[in-house]
Design an enzyme around this catalytic site. Structure first.
Site: not given
Ligand code: PAF
Length: 287
Positions: A33, A39, A153
């Protein structure tokens, strides 16, 4: 399953199962979120890849260590749902902690120490076990054909690819490019923690990684000294550096003789905010 009019919010595993009954081409974007354009771009890509598109919003307690930011992690469900709906997401799965972990989660995925004790893992014990465990659970709930994760990430992406490979999960992993602010700062939900003056300083992490990558591309092979310079510049500007590292882009191992595709990764604290970033580069390609 074909088009779903409007986006549906779902909070329970049972409702998710019912909503996705018969779906065999689901594209899935797992998130915690406080969504940003990075995203949203994953959701936009997901729409080209599969149908329906499902996003999850779940701040996963298992991946936060003691003293980390689990409690203050921004929870912005309504604003997130507006962004997801505008991007054409079909379902958002936003479970409570009790729904995801109805019993204490005593079964866990254990990421090998060679990964879990390296880079971010070295500073966040248990973090990647928590990520791998929740992603495995989410995959079992959503049963996607494709799942999309951001390259910012990068170590997480490697962990998830390893998880899929080693557990033979029937999911294709697609990586989305890091989106940046105009001044170079990688988009991150944690940028919201930065004070105005920290926000002005924050692009320095990307800048130091880019400077190191440019020197390496131009033929400077003394990575140790390039890393030391980047660390020193950041420290002198008030950052608390966790690591700066040059790695093989494909494996995240130390570059071997003959490695050409590299990545420089960094993690550092600016005040109370931990930022990470990475940049790919090709040795011997001055660009
Ligand atoms: O990258 C993220 O937002 C989180 O690490 C994930 C992959 C949703 C797991 O909680």
């Amino acid at each position: 399953m074909c088009c779903v009019p409007g986006m549906k919010r779902i909070h329970t595993a049972a409702d998710l199962r019912a909503a996705l009954a018969g779906a065999c081409d689901t594209a899935f974007v797992p998130t915690m979120g406080n969504l940003h354009a990075g995203h949203v771009s994953l959701v936009t890509s997901a729409k080209r890849i599969g149908q329906p598109v499902v996003a999850s919003i779940f701040v996963n307690p298992l991946q936060f260590g003691a003293g980390e930011d689990f409690a203050r992690y921004p929870r912005t469900l309504d604003a997130d749902c507006d962004k997801l709906a505008a991007a054409g997401c079909d379902f958002v799965f936003a479970p409570t902690v009790a729904e995801m972990y109805p019993h204490p989660q005593t079964f866990m995925v254990r990421v090998p120490e060679s990964i879990a004790g390296d880079l971010c893992g070295a500073f966040r014990p248990g973090h990647f076990d928590g990520v791998a465990t929740v992603v495995l659970k989410l995959f079992n709930l959503v049963r996607p054909r494709t799942a999309l994760f951001g390259k910012k990430d990068l170590q997480q992406l490697h962990v998830i690819r390893g998880l899929v490979r080693q557990f033979n999960l029937p999911v294709e992993i697609v990586a989305g490019d890091t989106l940046r602010e105009p001044d170079g700062l990688a988009m991150s939900s944690r940028n919201a923690y930065l004070s105005p003056s920290e926000r002005r300083q924050a692009p320095q992490l990307h800048h130091e990684l880019a400077t190191l990558a440019a020197a390496a591309r131009a033929g400077d092979g003394d990575f140790e000294s390039l890393v030391a310079t980047a660390r020193r510049r950041l420290s002198m500007a008030g950052w608390r550096v966790e690591y700066i590292a040059v790695r093989d882009a494909a494996t995240l191992a130390a570059p071997a003789a003959g490695t050409t595709e590299c990545v420089v990764l960094g993690a550092a604290w600016l005040g109370r905010t931990r930022l990470i970033d990475n940049l790919n580069f090709t040795l011997g390609d001055p660009g």
